[in-house]
Design a protein around this motif. Structure first.
Motif, PDB file in Angstrom:
ATOM      1  N   SER A   1       8.128  -1.409 -14.857  1.00  0.00           N
ATOM      2  CA  SER A   1       8.597  -0.409 -13.986  1.00  0.00           C
ATOM      3  C   SER A   1       9.059   0.625 -14.319  1.00  0.00           C
ATOM      4  O   SER A   1       9.316   1.742 -13.495  1.00  0.00           O
ATOM      5  CB  SER A   1       9.418  -1.173 -12.808  1.00  0.00           C
ATOM      6  OG  SER A   1      10.619  -1.636 -13.684  1.00  0.00           O
ATOM      7  N   ALA A   2       9.167   1.008 -15.649  1.00  0.00           N
ATOM      8  CA  ALA A   2       9.790   2.151 -16.504  1.00  0.00           C
ATOM      9  C   ALA A   2       9.082   3.243 -16.116  1.00  0.00           C
ATOM     10  O   ALA A   2       9.813   4.353 -16.098  1.00  0.00           O
ATOM     11  CB  ALA A   2      10.172   1.521 -17.810  1.00  0.00           C
ATOM     12  N   VAL A   3       7.826   3.280 -15.941  1.00  0.00           N
ATOM     13  CA  VAL A   3       6.981   4.409 -15.910  1.00  0.00           C
ATOM     14  C   VAL A   3       7.133   5.124 -14.664  1.00  0.00           C
ATOM     15  O   VAL A   3       6.837   6.037 -14.484  1.00  0.00           O
ATOM     16  CB  VAL A   3       5.528   4.047 -16.066  1.00  0.00           C
ATOM     17  CG1 VAL A   3       5.057   3.664 -17.430  1.00  0.00           C
ATOM     18  CG2 VAL A   3       5.193   2.903 -14.930  1.00  0.00           C
ATOM     19  N   LEU A   4       7.936   4.396 -13.657  1.00  0.00           N
ATOM     20  CA  LEU A   4       8.090   5.086 -12.525  1.00  0.00           C
ATOM     21  C   LEU A   4       9.455   5.591 -12.279  1.00  0.00           C
ATOM     22  O   LEU A   4       9.917   5.876 -11.058  1.00  0.00           O
ATOM     23  CB  LEU A   4       7.981   3.861 -11.255  1.00  0.00           C
ATOM     24  CG  LEU A   4       6.542   2.848 -11.393  1.00  0.00           C
ATOM     25  CD1 LEU A   4       6.571   1.805 -10.320  1.00  0.00           C
ATOM     26  CD2 LEU A   4       5.176   3.814 -11.267  1.00  0.00           C
ATOM     27  N   ARG A   5      10.189   5.581 -13.279  1.00  0.00           N
ATOM     28  CA  ARG A   5      11.565   6.095 -12.979  1.00  0.00           C
ATOM     29  C   ARG A   5      12.056   7.065 -13.993  1.00  0.00           C
ATOM     30  O   ARG A   5      11.658   6.683 -15.373  1.00  0.00           O
ATOM     31  CB  ARG A   5      12.414   4.717 -12.973  1.00  0.00           C
ATOM     32  CG  ARG A   5      14.029   4.956 -12.494  1.00  0.00           C
ATOM     33  CD  ARG A   5      14.507   3.514 -12.321  1.00  0.00           C
ATOM     34  NE  ARG A   5      14.069   2.478 -13.275  1.00  0.00           N
ATOM     35  CZ  ARG A   5      14.511   2.515 -14.695  1.00  0.00           C
ATOM     36  NH1 ARG A   5      15.621   3.393 -15.075  1.00  0.00           N
ATOM     37  NH2 ARG A   5      14.558   1.596 -15.441  1.00  0.00           N
TER      38      ARG A   5
ATOM     39  N   GLY B   1       1.049   7.222  -6.331  1.00  0.00           N
ATOM     40  CA  GLY B   1      -0.036   7.731  -6.966  1.00  0.00           C
ATOM     41  C   GLY B   1      -0.803   6.615  -7.506  1.00  0.00           C
ATOM     42  O   GLY B   1      -1.813   7.098  -8.213  1.00  0.00           O
ATOM     43  N   TYR B   2      -0.284   5.468  -7.930  1.00  0.00           N
ATOM     44  CA  TYR B   2      -1.076   4.499  -8.786  1.00  0.00           C
ATOM     45  C   TYR B   2      -1.700   3.503  -7.953  1.00  0.00           C
ATOM     46  O   TYR B   2      -1.199   3.011  -6.730  1.00  0.00           O
ATOM     47  CB  TYR B   2      -0.093   3.774  -9.568  1.00  0.00           C
ATOM     48  CG  TYR B   2       0.751   4.627 -10.658  1.00  0.00           C
ATOM     49  CD1 TYR B   2       0.224   4.845 -11.922  1.00  0.00           C
ATOM     50  CD2 TYR B   2       2.055   5.239 -10.371  1.00  0.00           C
ATOM     51  CE1 TYR B   2       0.774   5.490 -12.809  1.00  0.00           C
ATOM     52  CE2 TYR B   2       2.572   6.236 -11.209  1.00  0.00           C
ATOM     53  CZ  TYR B   2       1.923   5.995 -12.533  1.00  0.00           C
ATOM     54  OH  TYR B   2       2.569   6.763 -13.450  1.00  0.00           O
ATOM     55  N   SER B   3      -2.630   3.045  -8.441  1.00  0.00           N
ATOM     56  CA  SER B   3      -3.521   1.870  -7.540  1.00  0.00           C
ATOM     57  C   SER B   3      -2.761   0.631  -7.737  1.00  0.00           C
ATOM     58  O   SER B   3      -1.929   0.395  -8.795  1.00  0.00           O
ATOM     59  CB  SER B   3      -4.988   1.692  -7.903  1.00  0.00           C
ATOM     60  OG  SER B   3      -4.985   1.203  -9.279  1.00  0.00           O
ATOM     61  N   ARG B   4      -2.938  -0.379  -7.027  1.00  0.00           N
ATOM     62  CA  ARG B   4      -2.209  -1.649  -7.235  1.00  0.00           C
ATOM     63  C   ARG B   4      -2.494  -2.314  -8.426  1.00  0.00           C
ATOM     64  O   ARG B   4      -1.837  -3.063  -9.138  1.00  0.00           O
ATOM     65  CB  ARG B   4      -2.601  -2.491  -5.972  1.00  0.00           C
ATOM     66  CG  ARG B   4      -2.136  -3.879  -5.968  1.00  0.00           C
ATOM     67  CD  ARG B   4      -2.409  -4.707  -4.792  1.00  0.00           C
ATOM     68  NE  ARG B   4      -1.870  -6.010  -4.747  1.00  0.00           N
ATOM     69  CZ  ARG B   4      -2.429  -7.133  -5.176  1.00  0.00           C
ATOM     70  NH1 ARG B   4      -3.709  -6.797  -5.822  1.00  0.00           N
ATOM     71  NH2 ARG B   4      -1.900  -8.354  -5.192  1.00  0.00           N
TER      72      ARG B   4
ATOM     73  N   PRO C   1       0.868  -1.241  -0.141  1.00  0.00           N
ATOM     74  CA  PRO C   1       0.045  -0.015  -0.119  1.00  0.00           C
ATOM     75  C   PRO C   1       0.901   1.434  -0.179  1.00  0.00           C
ATOM     76  O   PRO C   1       0.378   1.852  -0.606  1.00  0.00           O
ATOM     77  CB  PRO C   1      -1.071  -0.080   1.236  1.00  0.00           C
ATOM     78  CG  PRO C   1      -1.070  -1.579   1.498  1.00  0.00           C
ATOM     79  CD  PRO C   1       0.342  -2.162   0.969  1.00  0.00           C
ATOM     80  N   THR C   2       2.089   1.339   0.752  1.00  0.00           N
ATOM     81  CA  THR C   2       2.537   2.455   0.705  1.00  0.00           C
ATOM     82  C   THR C   2       3.287   2.641  -0.767  1.00  0.00           C
ATOM     83  O   THR C   2       3.371   3.952  -1.085  1.00  0.00           O
ATOM     84  CB  THR C   2       4.007   2.174   1.562  1.00  0.00           C
ATOM     85  OG1 THR C   2       3.544   1.894   2.850  1.00  0.00           O
ATOM     86  CG2 THR C   2       4.853   3.482   1.758  1.00  0.00           C
ATOM     87  N   TYR C   3       3.809   1.986  -1.564  1.00  0.00           N
ATOM     88  CA  TYR C   3       4.130   2.005  -2.892  1.00  0.00           C
ATOM     89  C   TYR C   3       3.043   2.594  -3.317  1.00  0.00           C
ATOM     90  O   TYR C   3       3.421   3.816  -4.200  1.00  0.00           O
ATOM     91  CB  TYR C   3       4.475   0.619  -3.325  1.00  0.00           C
ATOM     92  CG  TYR C   3       5.326   0.477  -4.544  1.00  0.00           C
ATOM     93  CD1 TYR C   3       6.983   0.333  -4.619  1.00  0.00           C
ATOM     94  CD2 TYR C   3       4.763   1.061  -5.909  1.00  0.00           C
ATOM     95  CE1 TYR C   3       7.431   0.393  -5.623  1.00  0.00           C
ATOM     96  CE2 TYR C   3       5.749   1.253  -6.944  1.00  0.00           C
ATOM     97  CZ  TYR C   3       7.253   1.055  -7.018  1.00  0.00           C
ATOM     98  OH  TYR C   3       7.972   0.983  -7.977  1.00  0.00           O
ATOM     99  N   SER C   4       1.750   2.126  -3.343  1.00  0.00           N
ATOM    100  CA  SER C   4       0.869   2.834  -4.259  1.00  0.00           C
ATOM    101  C   SER C   4       0.390   4.188  -3.666  1.00  0.00           C
ATOM    102  O   SER C   4       0.214   5.227  -4.461  1.00  0.00           O
ATOM    103  CB  SER C   4      -0.476   2.105  -4.140  1.00  0.00           C
ATOM    104  OG  SER C   4      -0.339   0.679  -4.635  1.00  0.00           O
TER     105      SER C   4
ATOM    106  N   ASN D   1       1.218  11.971 -11.003  1.00  0.00           N
ATOM    107  CA  ASN D   1       0.773  13.433 -11.520  1.00  0.00           C
ATOM    108  C   ASN D   1       1.853  14.021 -12.149  1.00  0.00           C
ATOM    109  O   ASN D   1       1.876  15.253 -12.248  1.00  0.00           O
ATOM    110  CB  ASN D   1       0.126  14.283  -9.942  1.00  0.00           C
ATOM    111  CG  ASN D   1       1.329  14.257  -9.025  1.00  0.00           C
ATOM    112  OD1 ASN D   1       2.526  13.858  -9.306  1.00  0.00           O
ATOM    113  ND2 ASN D   1       1.114  14.814  -7.723  1.00  0.00           N
ATOM    114  N   GLY D   2       3.029  13.436 -12.457  1.00  0.00           N
ATOM    115  CA  GLY D   2       4.052  13.835 -13.010  1.00  0.00           C
ATOM    116  C   GLY D   2       5.343  14.680 -11.861  1.00  0.00           C
ATOM    117  O   GLY D   2       6.354  15.061 -12.592  1.00  0.00           O
TER     118      GLY D   2
END
Length: 608
Positions: free
Chosen positions: A88-92, A77-80, A70-73, A125-126
């Motif tokens: 995972s590229a979208v997070l980095r 800002g993304y749901s699980r 849950p902390t990751y989400s 949210n960018g």
């Protein structure tokens, strides 16, 4: 042939099978207990996964997300559901691309089982943020790594604070000039280029005569305005190609790099000094203060940057003694100081042999519960002619001499003897000692500490703390860090003393594994009236805690200081407001009588 009665045969059969049944029952019970343990461990792991404040993700080596907590989400800002099965590229934010990053992680896991580093990530949210991440490989029963677990935390605010402190350390907030640390760095760079030119380098220190009187008469706002005016004039007169810095309160430094000879440099410095003394006006108040200066010339003076600054400071002191409002030149040929140093060193060695040295002790306490954390060992010299001398009366004269090393080892031995006395008196207490870096990196020191600890197992653990002055120059940080780690393995803590006054505060905090930071008393004493000092104390406390260091404040002289430091989150206190340095018998009595002030709000008896 022997014929056994049928009853005997049946009894044997029953006993044998009963034993086997009991063994099977015990095996089943053990299996059940093992299953219960495994189930409990699985539940605990699941609880950690769900409730951890760190971001946790399980991914495949190709970057596919298998699960997140849950902390990751919440942090991203993304749901699980939005994350599982995605890359995972979208997070980095990674200029090298996902494939390059995954390959780097895979290589690290193959070599050592984990990858650790920092990633700039982007929320849904960018918004970008910095995350400190550890990625470990999870092996299947066949020993093959098929999954990775990534654990991270948001360190954006910590990095921002580090950058702010770095900026604070490089530039003076009031004048915008280089700080002492940055000026010394720039001066060293300039000295390294001296071989390319025949010009001399003139290093000059200037300060404002009667500045203290100005501050007291007109107040800090007007004094600060005058310092800004002084700095602006200094920048204009010195020119853009020379080095300028604010070294202390009203002390400034100028390095003229383009002078053909000393006469030309003296002419320029005299013109600069007179320009600085022009009248300044603010709110109809006219101020015209004189300034004094001390100068030394390179390469006639072949010292390094620190040495040149010390020599210019000696010349400045001479200008003050000669009546102020003038320039004094450091005389490199004079041997009086060298002779005085040698004489003092000989006297110190004789004093050690004659038993004239004694350790005094100043307690350190924790403000949260009043616990006595330990005491700092402070050398005192019972001089046969001058009386009781503090270190300031002789230590500077013996730095770098064999006498300094002998004194360090005497302090180490005396601290252990004092510790044994405290144990015998029922008042065991950790003690700290001040040791020069040259002694610390001597291989004998760590061996001697280990020998004494092994010889005296009755001492409290931990017993010894080594304090290193931040104002000392650490020529080889790696060597110092290595020794500190070795001492830590022995159970000896290390602290950085006088933190905030040296050239490399942040560097030392980053690279030296010292467990404790001691804030210099000059900031603590004025923090109630000086907002800049208070801000610096707040910054040091926050940064030290971000690096998991404990913070002890020196110079605590009043209950107001203690309360202010408590509000800022400081861990420990030391100063005249707690106790003055005292001989060992007085320390024992103090320990037995110590009670934290009622305003601290401590309940019960303090831990001793």
């Amino acid at each position: 042939m022997v014929i056994y009665p049928i009853g005997t045969v049946l009894l044997g059969f029953l006993l044998d099978n009963t034993q086997k049944l009991n063994q099977r029952e015990e095996a089943l019970e053990q299996t059940a207990e093992t299953l219960k343990t495994m189930l409990a461990e699985a539940r605990q792991a699941a609880s950690v996964f769900v409730n951890s404040k760190d971001t946790i993700a399980i991914v495949q080596p190709d970057g596919t997300v298998l699960d997140v907590n849950p902390t990751y989400s919440n942090v991203l800002g993304y749901s699980r559901e939005e994350l599982i099965g995605k890359s995972s590229a979208v997070l980095r934010i990674d200029e090298g691309g996902e494939a390059t990053f995954l390959r780097r992680v895979a290589q690290a896991i193959e070599r050592g089982g984990r990858w650790h580093g920092e990633l700039v990530r982007r929320r849904k949210n960018g918004e970008a943020f910095v995350s400190e991440v550890t990625i470990e490989g999870i092996k299947d029963p066949d020993g093959v790594v098929r999954k990775w677990v990534s654990v991270g935390k948001d360190v954006t605010e910590q990095r921002r604070l580090e950058q702010a402190l770095q900026q604070f350390g490089n530039y003076d907030a009031l004048t915008g000039l280089s700080s002492r640390r940055l000026f010394a760095k720039e001066l060293n760079a300039a000295l390294q280029k001296r071989t390319e030119t025949a010009d001399i380098l003139a290093l000059c220190l200037l300060d404002i005569d009667q500045f203290k009187d100005l501050n007291e008469q007109w107040g800090q706002p007007l004094a600060d305005h005058f310092l800004r005016v002084f700095a602006q004039r200094l920048r204009a007169e010195a020119g853009p190609d020379n080095l300028i810095g604010r070294i202390g309160g009203d002390e400034f430094a100028v390095a003229l790099k383009d002078c053909a000879h000393t006469d030309a440099a003296m002419q320029r410095l005299e013109g600069l000094r007179q320009a600085l003394a022009r009248t300044a006006v603010l709110d109809n108040v006219q101020l015209q203060l004189t300034c004094s200066a001390g100068v030394t010339f390179y390469p006639d003076d072949m010292a390094d940057a620190d040495g040149l600054l010390r020599h210019a400071d000696l010349a400045l002191y001479a200008a003050k003694e000669q009546g102020k409002d003038r320039i004094a030149v450091f005389d490199i040929q004079q041997g009086q100081r060298v002779q005085a140093r040698r004489h003092t060193a000989k006297l110190v060695e004789d004093a050690l042999l004659q038993g004239e040295m004694e350790l005094f002790f100043q307690p350190k306490v924790r403000i949260s519960d009043g616990q006595i954390l330990g005491a700092e060992s402070l050398i005192r010299w019972h001089h046969p002619e001058r009386g009781l001398l503090a270190p300031g009366a002789f230590m500077d004269d013996i730095v770098g001499t064999p006498a300094a090393s002998k004194l360090d080892y005497w302090v180490l031995d005396a601290a252990f003897k004092a510790g044994l006395t405290l144990v015998a008196q029922g008042s065991p207490l950790p003690l700290s000692i001040n040791i020069a870096v040259s002694t610390l990196i001597d291989s004998r020191f760590q061996r001697e500490v280990g020998r004494l600890l092994k010889l005296h197992p009755s001492l409290p653990q931990p017993f010894l703390e080594v304090e290193l002055l931040e104002t000392e120059t650490f020529n080889d940080l790696s060597a110092v860090a290595y020794v500190i780690q070795g001492l830590d393995d022995l159970g000896v803590q290390c602290s950085i003393d006088d933190f905030g006054t040296g050239y490399s505060s942040l560097t030392y905090l980053q690279r030296l594994p010292a467990q404790i930071v001691k804030i210099d008393q000059s900031f603590v004493r004025d923090m109630l009236d000086n907002e800049r000092d208070r801000a610096l104390v707040r910054g040091i406390v926050s940064l030290a805690h971000a690096f998991n260091r404990n913070v002890v404040a020196e110079g605590v002289e009043t209950p107001a200081h203690a309360e202010a430091l408590r509000d800022l989150g400081c861990d420990g206190l030391q100063g005249y407001g707690i106790a003055r340095p005292m001989p060992l018998p007085d320390l024992i009595r103090w320990i037995r009588a110590w009670q934290p002030p009622p305003e601290w709000g401590c309940t019960g008896q303090p831990v001793r």
